[in-house]
Enzyme design. Structure first.
Site, PDB file in Angstrom:
ATOM      1  N   LYS A 120      28.893  46.934  46.378  1.00  0.00           N
ATOM      2  CA  LYS A 120      29.404  46.632  47.711  1.00  0.00           C
ATOM      3  C   LYS A 120      28.703  47.420  48.810  1.00  0.00           C
ATOM      4  CE  LYS A 120      34.072  45.076  46.495  1.00  0.00           C
ATOM      5  NZ  LYS A 120      33.890  44.976  45.059  1.00  0.00           N
ATOM      6  N   GLU A 204      36.759  52.226  53.593  1.00  0.00           N
ATOM      7  CA  GLU A 204      36.646  51.386  54.781  1.00  0.00           C
ATOM      8  C   GLU A 204      37.921  51.445  55.614  1.00  0.00           C
ATOM      9  OE1 GLU A 204      33.718  47.790  53.297  1.00  0.00           O
ATOM     10  OE2 GLU A 204      35.880  47.450  53.342  1.00  0.00           O
ATOM     11  N   HIS A 239      46.180  43.155  45.808  1.00  0.00           N
ATOM     12  CA  HIS A 239      44.805  42.691  46.070  1.00  0.00           C
ATOM     13  C   HIS A 239      44.375  41.577  45.126  1.00  0.00           C
ATOM     14  CE1 HIS A 239      44.570  46.118  48.734  1.00  0.00           C
ATOM     15  NE2 HIS A 239      44.847  46.928  47.736  1.00  0.00           N
ATOM     16  N   ARG A 301      29.208  34.063  41.660  1.00  0.00           N
ATOM     17  CA  ARG A 301      29.680  33.223  40.557  1.00  0.00           C
ATOM     18  C   ARG A 301      30.604  32.160  41.127  1.00  0.00           C
ATOM     19  NH1 ARG A 301      34.859  35.015  40.709  1.00  0.00           N
ATOM     20  NH2 ARG A 301      35.220  37.232  41.048  1.00  0.00           N
TER      21      ARG A 301
END
Length: 648
Positions: A120, A204, A239, A301
């Site tokens: 990421k 973040e 999540h 994917r």
């Protein structure tokens, strides 16, 4: 790019995605090869394939994650290509490389693109250079806890800790303040290491009122790239996506165009080929706007939620994958794509909403999946199959399509109302409540919607006692028919005197309970709980020695009492901490003699790739630690004993 006709495919996956890929491959005239672990020997994807090969024991690291065994199966079966599905090896660049070295086509992007987007931190830097907006945060290499805590403070709470190599919500923690950061960081790193073999994280800024909006992209090997519009995946728990839909509610055309351009630019930046999804976080406080979304990650994917895109575009994305992998061009350009109606998908899981959504395992004693206009169901199981603790507990995906969002949601709610699963607990009632939630229907939602409304969404049914009475009647009838001998042995309420009344003990969800039977000429009337309206429909399924009662998407287990089933070690439950499900004990956080307070984390159990913290039920002292980190534990196994006021 050379065009190569693909005549056969090995599907390197299991469950519903393996079945879904096999069905499209067969429609295209391809020979299909399944792989399976020892636990999946009789699985549906094995039965659907033209041939199947065992690749190892049940644990995924010994089977579905073994590149060498999958390639051996592909060579032995003469497979022209390998489709990885999603999860497992689908985003492993070393797997794509190994396929290329073996001369077998990998139905997915090049390894270089997987590597570029797989981490990421590097992906954010890459797309930022391409002009794609990214969320403010620390995406660097330093990982010492004090430094990351300082970065979190500089960013400003709340923050989100995310595994660098993560996906599916694993290794992700929201942190509200500095006091919680250290524990959240350790937990995220531990989960990331277990799920991806990489404990690194980034930190973040947590966007308030966030909407999770993602763009489906597709690229071929000839330089063509399109997006197939957006999906809104904001209904999440821990999540993990629960309900997804396409298109996103309240999406202005200018924002759709801006997001689509950004997603295609991100894909082009890494030389992408095949199906991929670019995920954005959007600030939903003032509606979706062109300057209010930021890149989160790219999934290299096919996504679990791809059926909603197929429903609104009319295109089979797996067929597109095979076409691109064979070297052909995309079948349409951007101008040839359009949105038709609205689609919603619900993920039907074997989990228990009444107990923190813990995974639920066991045999599927009954399974009735819905049919009807605008309804599609993708599944990898049948009645009689077993949900094991080794893999993701998904039973099916229920997809509804309609001319409007309201029609799609109405069809989804109706389909869920016709869904029947007996054996493991499921989230059917929870999903139906979501599909019918007024705020969700009116577009007032973000990624925190489920957490805020969890009490309402999981509220007990007002018809629960009536359903229990139906189960008692079934148990009594079975016990009566099974007994023979004198009337003194019967369970029909025979007794001297005028009254025909009997106290009848039973076991309700593992706990002792009693009902009163009032016998009459037509059988017993059951006196239990509060009187009230009967559910619209009750189904009783035999589950020896008891029964399972299904009503309104909920399941209740009843059993006759066993006078010999006395667990002398667990008579005192006040201070006993048990394993809530089958899994692996990944951490023990206390030792004998430690003083603990109510709510303190004592141990962590991992099941189906997710961590579950076990906490102290009250203040006390640790008397015994029966489990060790790393060992497999059974559901209900005693792990820790506390000396508490309750225990005393």
């Amino acid at each position: 790019m050379t065009i190569r006709r693909l005549t056969s495919v090995l599907v390197a996956n299991r469950g519903e995605i393996a079945c879904r890929v096999i069905r499209t491959a067969k429609r295209l005239g391809m020979r299909t090869i399944a792989v399976y672990s020892e636990a999946d020997r009789d699985a549906l994807h094995v039965a659907l394939a033209d041939e199947a090969r065992c690749i190892g024991p049940a644990p995924a690291p010994d089977s579905y994650l073994r590149i060498d065994r999958i390639l051996e199966a592909a060579r032995a079966s003469g497979a022209a290509c390998i489709h990885p599905g999603y999860g497992f090896l689908s985003e492993r660049p070393d797997f794509a490389d190994a396929c290329a070295e073996a001369g077998i086509v990998f139905v997915g992007p090049p390894a270089s693109a997987i590597r570029a987007m797989g981490l990421k931190d590097a992906a954010k830097a890459l797309v930022a250079e391409a002009g794609v907006p990214v969320v403010p945060g620390y995406h660097g290499a330093r990982q010492d806890p004090d430094f990351l805590a300082a970065e979190a403070a500089a960013i400003g709470y709340p923050v989100l800790i995310k595994a660098v190599a993560g996906g599916g919500g694993k290794g992700m923690r929201r942190v509200e303040g500095p006091a919680d950061f250290a524990d959240a960081l350790a937990s995220a790193q531990r989960e990331a290491r277990g799920a991806f073999g990489d404990p690194r994280v980034l930190v973040e800024k947590y966007i308030l009122s966030p909407r999770h909006v993602e763009i489906q992209v597709f690229c071929d090997g000839h330089g063509n790239a399109v997006h197939l519009f957006e999906r809104d995946c904001s209904l999440q728990r821990r999540h993990q996506k629960v309900i997804e839909e396409a298109p996103a509610p309240g999406m202005p055309e200018e924002v759709r165009a801006a997001m689509g351009r950004a997603a295609v630019e991100a894909a082009k930046a890494v030389g992408y080929v095949g199906a991929g999804t670019v995920e954005f976080i959007a600030d939903g406080r003032e509606g979706l706007r062109p300057d209010g979304f930021w890149f989160m990650e790219m999934n290299t994917r096919l996504q679990v939620e791809h059926p909603v895109t197929e429903a609104i575009t009319g295109h089979d994305l797996v067929a597109w994958q095979f076409r691109v992998a064979s070297g052909e061009t995309l079948p349409v350009d951007q101008a040839g794509l359009a949105i038709h109606g609205h689609a919603v998908e619900a993920r039907l899981y074997a989990e228990d909403p009444d107990h923190g959504f813990l995974p639920s395992t066991g045999p599927l004693r009954a399974l009735q999946l819905p049919e009807g206009e605008g309804i599609r169901v993708d599944t990898g199981v049948r009645a009689g199959d077993r949900v094991t603790p080794f893999y993701d507990p998904m039973i099916a995906k229920v997809i509804a399509h309609g001319a409007t969002r309201t029609e799609a949601l109405d069809r989804l709610a109706g389909a869920l109302g016709r869904t029947l699963v007996a054996g493991p607990k499921t989230n059917v009632a929870f999903l139906k409540a979501l599909a019918e939630a007024p705020d969700f229907r009116e577009g007032r939602f973000d990624t925190g919607f489920i957490d805020r409304d969890l009490g309402v969404l999981t509220a007990p049914s007002p018809h629960r006692d009536a359903a229990i009475r139906a189960g008692i009647r079934a148990l009594v009838a079975r016990e009566s028919s099974a007994r023979t001998g004198s009337p003194w042995d019967a369970v029909d309420g025979f007794q001297l005197g005028e009254a025909r009344r009997q106290v009848w003990p039973f076991v309700l969800e593992g706990e002792p309970a009693e009902a009163v039977l009032h016998w009459g000429p037509s059988g017993p009337k059951v006196d239990y709980g509060e009187a009230g309206l009967e559910p619209d429909a009750v189904t009783v399924v035999d589950a020896p020695p008891g029964v399972l009662v299904l009503a309104e998407g909920r399941q209740i287990a009843l059993q006759p009492p066993d006078p010999f089933a006395v667990d002398l070690d667990h008579i005192d439950q006040g201070g006993t901490i048990k394993a809530p499900m089958h899994g692996r004990l990944v951490a023990v956080l206390v030792a004998p003699g430690d003083t603990v307070v109510r709510g303190q984390r004592l141990a962590v159990v991992e099941a189906m790739k997710m961590e579950h913290a076990l906490t102290a039920p009250s203040d006390g002292i640790v008397a015994e630690v029966a489990g060790q980190a790393g060992q497999q534990v059974a559901e209900g196994a005693r792990l820790i004993t506390l000396t508490t006021e309750d225990a005393a």
